[in-house]
Scaffold this active site. Structure first.
Site, PDB file in Angstrom:
ATOM      1  N   GLU A  46      41.559  39.590  29.002  1.00  0.00           N
ATOM      2  CA  GLU A  46      42.479  40.406  29.446  1.00  0.00           C
ATOM      3  C   GLU A  46      43.832  40.008  28.873  1.00  0.00           C
ATOM      4  O   GLU A  46      44.176  39.207  28.422  1.00  0.00           O
ATOM      5  CB  GLU A  46      42.783  40.026  31.182  1.00  0.00           C
ATOM      6  CG  GLU A  46      43.716  41.110  31.800  1.00  0.00           C
ATOM      7  CD  GLU A  46      43.717  40.774  33.391  1.00  0.00           C
ATOM      8  OE1 GLU A  46      44.468  41.461  33.950  1.00  0.00           O
ATOM      9  OE2 GLU A  46      43.078  39.618  33.475  1.00  0.00           O
ATOM     10  N   LYS A 115      43.881  48.726  34.572  1.00  0.00           N
ATOM     11  CA  LYS A 115      43.555  48.090  35.795  1.00  0.00           C
ATOM     12  C   LYS A 115      43.897  48.813  37.115  1.00  0.00           C
ATOM     13  O   LYS A 115      45.083  49.414  37.162  1.00  0.00           O
ATOM     14  CB  LYS A 115      44.168  46.612  35.855  1.00  0.00           C
ATOM     15  CG  LYS A 115      43.718  45.714  36.761  1.00  0.00           C
ATOM     16  CD  LYS A 115      44.326  44.395  36.508  1.00  0.00           C
ATOM     17  CE  LYS A 115      43.932  43.356  37.296  1.00  0.00           C
ATOM     18  NZ  LYS A 115      44.644  41.809  36.844  1.00  0.00           N
ATOM     19  N   CYS A 170      39.471  42.132  35.611  1.00  0.00           N
ATOM     20  CA  CYS A 170      39.856  40.913  36.470  1.00  0.00           C
ATOM     21  C   CYS A 170      39.589  41.189  37.786  1.00  0.00           C
ATOM     22  O   CYS A 170      38.607  41.381  38.390  1.00  0.00           O
ATOM     23  CB  CYS A 170      41.103  40.337  35.870  1.00  0.00           C
ATOM     24  SG  CYS A 170      41.078  38.729  36.540  1.00  0.00           S
TER      25      CYS A 170
END
Length: 641
Positions: A46, A115, A170
């Site tokens: 990330e 995200k 994540c």
């Protein structure tokens, strides 16, 4: 990539916080290294272009502009390969900053996934900088390119249709409604997760469990790549944990703080995943709104580095083997217990030969009667010596019954079989299939009639491997009132008897231990042909049908994953390298496929028996196949090898 194998990697670059040029150089170095290894999908951590721990610097035009320029340069550098690369960076879109994963290939940016779930708790306060992904997919301009931007992107390989890639970042995995759930339901078979997960006591175990379970729940391959060395340690420490899992199995792992491995490389099998989804077939309607982006890969053979288990039915880990053996014992014993109760059986009648299968079956009988609180004298073991019975197996049968406290009865069937030969006009010197099967059917008749006389049930001894190969006499040892070993393959039968032997030793039952060990050392044989001049077993099953460990390997992988013969052969060469020649493996593959198809009629009318694993051949649910199905397509596949 033949047979669905895709070489994939999780990269752990050394990051220089806020220095995009340095990070780009490191990313390109790892790209080149992965390329030489034949990797086709490479996942970076990330925000790897900038570093995850930039804090308020993410708001800086300098950093955002540098990150975008670095992405464009990285994408351009991918023109030398068809490898898919997934990289993390911050991206400014419509005056908002998004934490993104960019998918690059052949000099282009194929798409950008932002995200969705932005953490804002404890040490994570990304909402200070980043915005959650927009609901709808849109197009964004990056340099001279216009690319799709959104969470609902699936990248589909035109050359390998089973390879369909999606990304989540994540926290998207850690939420109750992980975005990978939707991705998999929409068809993605490989999920990439660029992550930045810091280290804390126990967190690595949690991540491992999370990735493993998510890959199982979604029937997908999962690549988790977390940032490591070089990130700021102001408050957090990052260990570079990387995991590659497939359908609930961790294929490869870079443990935190492993400085020796910057690329975690293995192969995922997307054709196996596609089969698993077809087999389960319980998915709800596919979610809508997904954009599919096509890419191509040059199809070639993938060198396998992933471990291929030669004994898929038997756990290799000692602790796991003990746990699973106990569990199987409980399944078998409780299944038989129920049958004894519902049949109002006063006796468990079992043909006890001194071989492996009947040994396991009588051990299960003992366990079932213990559960019922009944004496083990309610087991009636019947030895039925005939032309091929050796002193060794007969003695072992007698000792085993005595040690277990079972009643033992001996019925010599030699004269009965000879009379039968006379009745049907068969020359007893002609030792053909009639000679052999007449003995097996006579034994079954004997124990069936004894069971009637004793108000009991016949407990079958035949195992799964024999059923797969048809190595059973139709209406002979093929038949019983309950087949306790019907879903236990021969390799697992051996492992379970070994487990019972070690249990006996631990309990101080030395005689029982000795007889179980001798049974384990006895060659597998139906003992239907006379012994040799030294009184030893002359008819050895594995000399006739082939080694059971090979057949069990073929059985598991063909039934569990639907593999074609050419893939079975390829995997067998990996699993048994140095143990069997290619010619031997091919010979017994040919034999396995021929027998499996020809002997289905025996499996179509099997007695009841407990299912213990994911592979079973019961005609009532596990394996439904016409008895007269043609094997020719499978044989043509073998002929090409």
């Amino acid at each position: 990539m033949k047979h669905g194998f895709i070489k994939v990697a999780a990269a752990t670059p050394r990051v220089t916080v806020a220095d995009c040029k340095a990070n780009l150089s490191e990313m390109k170095r790892l790209f080149g290294k992965a390329q030489t290894m034949g990797v086709k999908v490479l996942v970076y951590p990330e925000l790897c272009i900038t570093g995850y721990t930039c804090g308020d610097l993410f708001n800086s035009d300098v950093l955002l502009t540098s990150a975008t320029e670095a992405l464009l340069k990285f994408a351009k550098s991918t023109s030398v390969s068809d490898m898919i690369s997934i990289v993390g960076l911050p991206l400014s879109v419509n005056d908002k900053i998004y934490n993104c994963a960019a998918i690059c290939q052949k000099g282009q940016i194929l798409g950008v996934v932002p995200k969705k779930n932005i953490p804002n708790y404890g040490e994570f306060y990304e909402l200070r900088t980043f915005s959650p992904a927009p609901e709808q997919t849109e197009s964004v301009r990056i340099g001279e390119e216009t690319v799709p931007f959104g969470t609902k992107l699936i990248f589909t390989c035109t050359d390998i249709p089973e390879l369909r890639i999606a990304a989540e970042i994540c926290e998207d995995l850690w939420t109750a409604d992980a975005t990978s759930n939707s991705h998999a339901a929409a068809g993605a078979t490989l999920i990439a997760n660029p992550s930045a997960s810091n280290e804390a006591v126990g967190k690595d175990d949690y991540r491992r469990l999370l990735v493993k379970s998510q890959s199982a729940k979604t029937s997908c391959a999962y690549i988790f790549s977390s940032c490591g060395e070089g990130e700021s340690t102001t408050d957090l420490v990052f260990g570079g944990h990387a995991i590659i899992a497939e359908n609930g199995t961790i294929l490869a792992e870079r443990v935190p703080f492993d400085s020796t491995s910057e690329l975690l490389v293995t192969e995922v099998d997307v054709s196996r995943l596609a089969f698993e989804r077809r087999r389960i077939n319980t998915s709800s309607p596919a979610p809508t709104g997904y954009t599919r982006i096509e890419f191509s890969l040059e199809v070639s053979d993938t060198e396998l580095t992933r471990y291929v288990e030669p004994h898929p039915f038997v756990p290799s880990d000692a602790a796991q083997k003990d746990s699973i053996s106990k569990y199987i014992r409980s399944i078998q014993a409780n299944g038989l217990k129920q049958r004894i109760e519902k049949a109002y059986a006063k006796k468990c009648v079992i043909g006890i030969s001194g071989g492996l299968d009947s040994c396991l079956a009588i051990l299960v009988c003992a366990e079932a009667l213990d559960l019922l609180g009944r004496p083990r004298t309610d087991i009636l073991g019947v030895t039925m010596p005939c032309f091929g019975t050796t002193g060794r197996t007969r003695s072992n049968a007698e000792i085993l019954c005595e040690e277990l406290g079972a009643e033992l009865r001996c019925v010599d069937i030699g004269e009965s079989v000879k009379l039968h030969f006379a009745d049907i006009g068969h020359d007893e010197n002609n030792r053909n299939v009639v000679y052999e099967n007449a003995q097996a059917r006579e034994r079954t008749q004997v124990i069936m009639d004894i069971a009637n006389a004793e108000n009991g049930i016949v407990v079958g001894t035949g195992d799964l491997s024999e059923l797969a190969l048809g190595w059973a006499t139709y209406n002979g040892d093929h038949m019983s009132m309950y087949g306790v070993n019907s879903s236990i393959p021969k390799t697992l039968v051996r492992a379970l008897v070994e487990w019972y032997a070690q249990r006996a030793k631990a309990q101080g039952k030395e005689t029982l231990y000795d007889v179980l060990k001798d049974i384990l050392d006895t060659p597998v044989s139906p003992e239907l042909l006379p012994a040799d001049e030294g009184g030893k077993i002359a008819q050895k099953t594995e000399d006739i049908v082939g080694p059971y460990e090979i057949h069990d390997f073929y059985l598991y992988n063909m039934i569990r994953f639907g593999f074609a013969p050419d893939k079975l052969y390829r995997l067998a060469k990996e699993a048994f390298a140095g143990e069997y020649s290619d010619e031997v493996l091919l010979k017994w593959l040919n034999n396995f496929v021929r027998r499996f198809f020809a002997q289905q009629f025996k499996r179509s009318c099997l007695p009841d028996g407990p299912k213990v694993g994911s592979v079973a051949l019961s005609p009532r649910g596990d394996w439904r196949m016409p008895s007269d199905a043609s094997r020719e397509e499978w044989m043509r596949n073998i002929d090409k090898l």
